[in-house]
Design an enzyme around this catalytic site. Structure first.
Site, PDB file in Angstrom:
ATOM      1  N   TYR A 104       0.849  -1.210   0.000  1.00  0.00           N
ATOM      2  CA  TYR A 104       0.000   0.000   0.000  1.00  0.00           C
ATOM      3  C   TYR A 104       0.883   1.259   0.000  1.00  0.00           C
ATOM      4  O   TYR A 104       0.381   2.371  -0.122  1.00  0.00           O
ATOM      5  CB  TYR A 104      -0.928   0.061   1.217  1.00  0.00           C
ATOM      6  CG  TYR A 104      -1.857  -1.122   1.405  1.00  0.00           C
ATOM      7  CD1 TYR A 104      -2.069  -2.050   0.406  1.00  0.00           C
ATOM      8  CD2 TYR A 104      -2.535  -1.303   2.615  1.00  0.00           C
ATOM      9  CE1 TYR A 104      -2.911  -3.138   0.604  1.00  0.00           C
ATOM     10  CE2 TYR A 104      -3.373  -2.378   2.813  1.00  0.00           C
ATOM     11  CZ  TYR A 104      -3.555  -3.302   1.816  1.00  0.00           C
ATOM     12  OH  TYR A 104      -4.390  -4.375   2.029  1.00  0.00           O
ATOM     13  N   HIS A 157       1.062 -11.575   2.371  1.00  0.00           N
ATOM     14  CA  HIS A 157      -0.084 -10.932   1.721  1.00  0.00           C
ATOM     15  C   HIS A 157      -0.891 -11.897   0.840  1.00  0.00           C
ATOM     16  O   HIS A 157      -2.114 -11.909   0.874  1.00  0.00           O
ATOM     17  CB  HIS A 157       0.425  -9.737   0.894  1.00  0.00           C
ATOM     18  CG  HIS A 157      -0.591  -8.648   0.719  1.00  0.00           C
ATOM     19  ND1 HIS A 157      -0.245  -7.323   0.654  1.00  0.00           N
ATOM     20  CD2 HIS A 157      -1.932  -8.681   0.586  1.00  0.00           C
ATOM     21  CE1 HIS A 157      -1.337  -6.596   0.490  1.00  0.00           C
ATOM     22  NE2 HIS A 157      -2.371  -7.396   0.438  1.00  0.00           N
TER      23      HIS A 157
HETATM   24  N1  LIG Z   1      -5.313  -8.752   2.341  1.00  0.00           N
HETATM   25  C1  LIG Z   1      -5.731  -8.311   1.179  1.00  0.00           C
HETATM   26  O1  LIG Z   1      -5.423  -8.889   0.130  1.00  0.00           O
HETATM   27  C2  LIG Z   1      -6.606  -7.107   1.126  1.00  0.00           C
HETATM   28  C3  LIG Z   1      -7.298  -6.781  -0.057  1.00  0.00           C
HETATM   29  C4  LIG Z   1      -8.130  -5.649  -0.049  1.00  0.00           C
HETATM   30  C5  LIG Z   1      -8.254  -4.883   1.110  1.00  0.00           C
HETATM   31  N2  LIG Z   1      -7.552  -5.199   2.239  1.00  0.00           N
HETATM   32  C6  LIG Z   1      -7.662  -4.404   3.498  1.00  0.00           C
HETATM   33  O2  LIG Z   1      -9.046  -4.326   3.846  1.00  0.00           O
HETATM   34  C7  LIG Z   1      -9.391  -2.957   4.048  1.00  0.00           C
HETATM   35  C8  LIG Z   1     -10.860  -2.714   3.756  1.00  0.00           C
HETATM   36  O3  LIG Z   1     -11.210  -3.095   2.436  1.00  0.00           O
HETATM   37  P1  LIG Z   1     -11.502  -2.041   1.262  1.00  0.00           P
HETATM   38  O4  LIG Z   1     -10.800  -0.783   1.557  1.00  0.00           O
HETATM   39  O5  LIG Z   1     -11.197  -2.739  -0.009  1.00  0.00           O
HETATM   40  O6  LIG Z   1     -13.076  -1.843   1.260  1.00  0.00           O
HETATM   41  P2  LIG Z   1     -14.268  -1.631   2.328  1.00  0.00           P
HETATM   42  O7  LIG Z   1     -13.726  -1.345   3.678  1.00  0.00           O
HETATM   43  O8  LIG Z   1     -15.210  -2.756   2.143  1.00  0.00           O
HETATM   44  O9  LIG Z   1     -14.974  -0.340   1.734  1.00  0.00           O
HETATM   45  C9  LIG Z   1     -14.347   0.918   1.718  1.00  0.00           C
HETATM   46  C10 LIG Z   1     -15.281   1.928   1.067  1.00  0.00           C
HETATM   47  O10 LIG Z   1     -16.493   2.012   1.821  1.00  0.00           O
HETATM   48  C11 LIG Z   1     -16.794   3.379   2.096  1.00  0.00           C
HETATM   49  N3  LIG Z   1     -17.427   3.391   3.427  1.00  0.00           N
HETATM   50  C12 LIG Z   1     -16.862   3.020   4.590  1.00  0.00           C
HETATM   51  N4  LIG Z   1     -17.743   3.110   5.597  1.00  0.00           N
HETATM   52  C13 LIG Z   1     -18.893   3.553   5.078  1.00  0.00           C
HETATM   53  C14 LIG Z   1     -20.170   3.856   5.617  1.00  0.00           C
HETATM   54  N5  LIG Z   1     -20.415   3.706   6.922  1.00  0.00           N
HETATM   55  N6  LIG Z   1     -21.139   4.304   4.768  1.00  0.00           N
HETATM   56  C15 LIG Z   1     -20.887   4.448   3.455  1.00  0.00           C
HETATM   57  N7  LIG Z   1     -19.708   4.180   2.870  1.00  0.00           N
HETATM   58  C16 LIG Z   1     -18.710   3.736   3.683  1.00  0.00           C
HETATM   59  C17 LIG Z   1     -15.478   4.098   2.054  1.00  0.00           C
HETATM   60  O11 LIG Z   1     -15.648   5.428   1.645  1.00  0.00           O
HETATM   61  P3  LIG Z   1     -15.237   6.692   2.605  1.00  0.00           P
HETATM   62  O12 LIG Z   1     -13.756   6.595   2.801  1.00  0.00           O
HETATM   63  O13 LIG Z   1     -15.649   7.867   1.799  1.00  0.00           O
HETATM   64  O14 LIG Z   1     -16.020   6.535   3.884  1.00  0.00           O
HETATM   65  C18 LIG Z   1     -14.711   3.315   0.990  1.00  0.00           C
HETATM   66  O15 LIG Z   1     -15.028   3.816  -0.306  1.00  0.00           O
HETATM   67  C19 LIG Z   1      -8.429  -2.216   3.090  1.00  0.00           C
HETATM   68  O16 LIG Z   1      -8.393  -0.840   3.335  1.00  0.00           O
HETATM   69  C20 LIG Z   1      -7.151  -2.969   3.368  1.00  0.00           C
HETATM   70  O17 LIG Z   1      -6.581  -2.518   4.579  1.00  0.00           O
HETATM   71  C21 LIG Z   1      -6.742  -6.314   2.271  1.00  0.00           C
END
Ligand SMILES: NC(=O)c1ccc[n+]([C@@H]2O[C@H](COP(=O)([O-])OP(=O)(O)OC[C@H]3O[C@@H](n4cnc5c(N)ncnc54)[C@H](OP(=O)(O)O)[C@@H]3O)[C@@H](O)[C@H]2O)c1
Length: 280
Positions: A52, A110
């Protein structure tokens, strides 16, 4: 501010909060502000990764808050291109230099990248890094049961955590069951399915209005009741607080079942099947 997030004890004794903050795309000064705001709002578990390119941002946010380092659980992850033992050791050290931290609480591989087939070497490096005090707990991400079985068979050590894609459209029932039977803690990435076609889903909105909660809160409560540690990402202080306010209501068995029925075999966000998908 939410004062009490329940805690979960991992198979190696480390205690972590039942929900954390995703930090993907939180970089630079704006990222520092988002992460500092999350810590101020009660988050104590921060997820990041070498790939990241924001370990420095996370470290800076940690230094900017009034919260003590020992009260935070900070995670990073080893990229696929550095699975060879010596490279993995150097990368863990580089992760620490980037964040300007003395140790990570959790360090994960990862992706398994099974075609490369070097993940056991990477695991040996994580085992040694833990022994040297560079990390407190070691785990995996996107590992299938067969990959974890191999780690344990070849090194005698199993991960404390396996972080996998998990949300209502891809609920990972079998993998979760396997984690439970083998005492590996599930963490959910993209727990809100990146809010793609989620917030206006009929079933979720009906459940949310019954509890006077938002759809995001219902989904995050669902993860909690499944026993998985969700790491939702939000840059907005209001939504960061919203996402922590999930410990004052309960979904019924019927509601849990209705949400389980939303899962689809093709429900992954980007078709990243760890059996074949590789990330470097
Ligand atoms: N291990 C892996 O391979 C892997 C892969 C992908 C992700 N990850 C980790 O998992 C974390 C979370 O996954 P993600 O970032 O892909 O997606 P997510 O957490 O499912 O969704 C993030 C999105 O949701 C919005 N959001 C959050 N809370 C909200 C609410 N209460 N109401 C409306 N919209 C909301 C955010 O916008 P706003 O910012 O505008 O609120 C953002 O656009 C990542 O940040 C990363 O740390 C790990």
């Amino acid at each position: 501010m939410i004062r009490s997030i329940p805690e979960i004890t991992l198979n190696d004794g480390l205690t972590i909060p039942a929900i954390g903050l995703g930090t993907y795309k939180m970089n630079g000064n704006v990222g520092v502000q988002s992460i500092t705001s999350a810590i101020d709002n009660g988050y104590r578990l921060l997820d990041s990764a070498y790939n990241y390119e924001n370990e420095g941002t996370v470290g800076e946010a940690v230094r900017k808050t009034g919260v003590q380092r020992q009260d935070l659980i900070i995670t990073s992850k080893l990229p696929g291109r550095y699975h060879q033992y010596d490279l993995a050791v150097q990368t863990i050290q580089e992760s620490l230099y980037r964040a300007n931290l003395d140790y990570y609480d959790l360090y994960l591989i990862h992706w398994p990248n099974p075609k490369q087939d070097v993940y056991v070497e990477a695991w040996q490096a994580l085992i040694d890094a833990k022994r040297w005090g560079l990390v407190r707990s070691i785990g995996t991400s996107n590992f299938l049961p067969e990959h974890i079985e191999r780690l344990e068979k070849e090194t005698g050590v199993k991960p404390s955590v396996n972080q996998i894609e998990l949300h209502p459209f891809f609920n990972q029932e079998e993998q979760r069951k396997w984690h439970e039977e083998n005492d590996v803690q599930t963490q959910s990435w993209s727990p809100l399915a990146r809010v793609n076609n989620v917030l206006d889903n009929d079933i979720l909105t009906a459940i949310a209005s019954r509890h006077n909660k938002s759809v995001s809160q219902v989904i995050l409560r669902w993860h909690y009741q499944l026993g998985s540690v969700a790491i939702p990402r939000s840059t907005s202080p209001v939504r960061q607080r919203e996402n922590l306010a999930i410990f004052d209501f309960e979904l019924s068995q019927e509601e849990m079942k209705r949400i389980a029925e939303l899962t689809r075999p093709d429900g992954r966000q980007k078709d990243q099947d760890p059996a074949v998908y590789e990330e470097f």
